[in-house]
Design a protein around this motif. Structure first.
Motif, PDB file in Angstrom:
ATOM      1  N   ALA A 245       0.831  -1.207   0.000  1.00  0.00           N
ATOM      2  CA  ALA A 245       0.000   0.000   0.000  1.00  0.00           C
ATOM      3  C   ALA A 245       0.863   1.254   0.000  1.00  0.00           C
ATOM      4  O   ALA A 245       0.579   2.215  -0.725  1.00  0.00           O
ATOM      5  CB  ALA A 245      -0.938  -0.014   1.207  1.00  0.00           C
TER       6      ALA A 245
ATOM      7  N   LYS B 219      -2.882  -0.681  -5.254  1.00  0.00           N
ATOM      8  CA  LYS B 219      -4.270  -0.683  -4.797  1.00  0.00           C
ATOM      9  C   LYS B 219      -4.605  -2.081  -4.293  1.00  0.00           C
ATOM     10  O   LYS B 219      -4.422  -3.066  -5.011  1.00  0.00           O
ATOM     11  CB  LYS B 219      -5.203  -0.306  -5.946  1.00  0.00           C
TER      12      LYS B 219
ATOM     13  N   ASP C 289      -4.517  -5.021  -7.298  1.00  0.00           N
ATOM     14  CA  ASP C 289      -5.144  -4.836  -8.603  1.00  0.00           C
ATOM     15  C   ASP C 289      -4.080  -5.181  -9.642  1.00  0.00           C
ATOM     16  O   ASP C 289      -3.092  -4.465  -9.810  1.00  0.00           O
ATOM     17  CB  ASP C 289      -5.601  -3.387  -8.766  1.00  0.00           C
TER      18      ASP C 289
END
Length: 549
Positions: free
Chosen positions: A183, A188, A342
């Motif tokens: 992060a 993401k 992601d």
């Protein structure tokens, strides 16, 4: 500081394939995982293959991978699914002895001279400097953390931070650090979930009321004929019933995935029994496949009834299922939530677009399934080795491999639920069959050092007759595919600059600009598959690339 070319974090199906692939490319490789039992661990159903999945196993094998070989050694029940259909949709599936599989994977890994296995938790990770636990460093790192990133097991009101439950009923520690590292680096994160059913003592099951399901005799193999394996276990089928469903409906407010207690998104194509009952009220029963966990195991895996209910409610509805009225439960089912990235942040090589030398594979990329994990692992590991040693990367795409379809889907479109491979996802599925994987990928594997020529020739000889029969049958479709593939490759060959600016281009909506800026497709073929992209928008980008205005 001990230096390696490649470090792989995680010893599951993605990690073992990644480590083995990097080692085959000549990279000095470290595989680091919590404990020795992680290697090839089957946390859920001990099976390999199935629809869409057996094609990937064949491709892994054609690239010199380990999954097919281990499955052949540990398989105890083999069946070809869709046997009455065409070769493109046929799929080999094997029930696996989980201990034999772990032993086979361990033995294969131990035979790589330049692969080191280290069993310890990852307490610190510097992804920029590629340093782990302040004592191991490398030029490239592959993250294959499975369900361990902030893993949380939920069973009714019980919550346990854990990556998985082990065979002895104990829980492995969840990783609390890596999510924060990712992060902070700008990745993401999303929250996903999966689940597993209870395990039932074999001697408490009344198999006499079940439908018998024998394996095929003779049967196909994932890798090559293996006369040493003559195991022939039997599986059984039973069904839930209205009483089962009534108990589930009456207690649905106590199901964590329905009362809001679990926020993660689960796999659509492998739903829990709660999902099945609530989403399909018109169905009065659902299949339950009673499958052995191993030749000598005293446990049965009831495939089809994964759950997050508490133990007290599981006791009630499990014992309404024919054959399970007197079931003694060894371990209750549970749901597990975990973090994933992601995957649109990755290149088609599974390398981060922003942090060079950082690769990802498996459930951390939003996929589900052992085969999907292994497929990514072999690509990420081979390319990590290539990055470290300055070698050519592995180039798989939608035209030459089912694995290429998987990687293109997750890195171009992203996921909002755990991704599972199906043959229907592939435009060129008549060409991407399990039987011809060695013909499609064998030469590439030899050129890249992933497979030796003798092994390629042996694998091709085993499949040659079937390839020729099937190619002749599909000849007309394959010729049309070849024309479509040529057009695809013309688009794919046109690269989009990494700093390409989409803002201000007429014909692109603000939503598309945001998607393209976040995804950063590498070529026109990838760009064309972005959700919402129109032919007019593609032409706008093409003109900008070619003409600069």
């Amino acid at each position: 500081m001990t230096e390696f070319d490649v470090i792989v974090i995680g010893g599951g199906h993605a990690g073992t394939e990644a480590a083995a692939a990097a080692a085959r490319r000549g990279a000095r490789t470290l595989l680091i995982t919590q404990c020795a039992t992680d290697l090839g661990a089957m946390s859920c159903n001990p099976s390999i293959g199935g629809a869409g999945k057996s094609q990937m196993v064949a491709e892994i094998d054609a690239l010199g991978g380990v999954m097919g070989r281990a499955a052949d050694a540990a398989g105890i029940h083999f069946r070809t699914l869709n046997a009455s259909h065409g070769a493109a949709t046929q799929a080999l599936r094997a029930q696996i002895d989980r201990n034999l599989y772990h032993n086979a994977i361990t033995q294969i890994l131990n035979n790589y001279k330049n692969l080191t296995l280290q069993f310890e938790p990852v307490d610190s990770l510097d992804i920029e400097r590629k340093v782990i636990n302040n004592k191991y460093s490398a030029r490239a790192i592959v993250l294959t953390t499975g369900t361990f990133l902030r893993g949380l097991v939920t069973r009714g009101t019980e919550k346990i931070p854990s990556g998985r439950m082990m065979d002895d009923g104990k829980y492995q520690a969840a990783d609390k650090n890596i999510s924060g590292v990712l992060a902070n680096a700008g990745f993401k994160l999303m929250r996903l979930k999966t689940g597993t059913p209870a395990r039932i003592y074999r001697d408490s099951v009344d198999f006499s009321v079940c439908e018998l399901q024998r394996g095929d005799t003779p049967h196909d193999w994932f890798s090559a004929p293996n006369p040493a394996n003559n195991y022939d276990a039997v599986c059984y089928i039973t069904h839930t019933n209205q009483q089962t469903h009534d108990i589930i409906r009456e207690n649905i407010s106590n199901a964590p995935m329905y009362n809001g207690d679990i926020q993660g998104t689960g796999p659509r194509y492998c739903p829990s029994i709660e999902d099945k009952v609530m989403r399909f009220p018109e169905h009065t029963s659902h299949h339950v496949f009673l499958e052995p966990e191993g030749l000598d195991s005293d446990l049965i895996y009831p495939n089809g009834i994964s759950t997050s209910f508490g133990a007290d409610i599981q006791d009630k509805w499990i014992r309404t299922i024919p054959a399970l009225e007197n079931a003694r439960i060894a371990r209750y089912g549970y749901a597990i939530e975990y973090d994933a990235i992601d995957a649109r942040a990755l290149r088609s090589t599974l390398e981060s677009k922003d942090i060079s030398g950082l690769f990802f594979a498996g459930q951390i990329n939003g996929t589900s399934g052992y085969e999907e994990a292994a497929a990514q692992g072999i690509v990420a590991g081979a390319n990590a080795g290539a990055y470290a040693l300055g070698l050519p990367p592995v180039q798989l795409d939608r035209t030459n491999a089912m694995i290429g379809v998987l990687i293109d889907d997750i890195t171009t479109l992203g996921v909002d639920e755990p991704y599972r491979m199906f043959t229907s996802r592939a435009e060129y599925r008549l060409r991407l069959r399990a039987d011809n994987a060695i013909a499609r990928l064998g030469d590439m594997a030899v050129t890249l050092g992933l497979l030796d020529a003798a092994a390629r020739d042996e694998k091709y000889a085993y499949r040659a007759d079937k390839i020729r029969e099937n190619d002749k049958f599909y000849a007309g479709y394959i010729q049309r595919n070849e024309r479509e593939i040529a057009a695809y490759r013309r688009d794919a060959a046109l690269k989009i600059p990494t700093n390409f600016e989409y803002r201000g281009l007429a014909g692109l909506t603000n939503e598309l600009v945001e998607k393209l800026t976040a995804t950063r497709p590498e070529n026109i073929a990838e760009l064309s598959r972005i959700s919402g992209m129109t032919p007019a928008g593609i032409m706008v980008v093409l003109r900008k690339i070619k003409c600069g205005n």
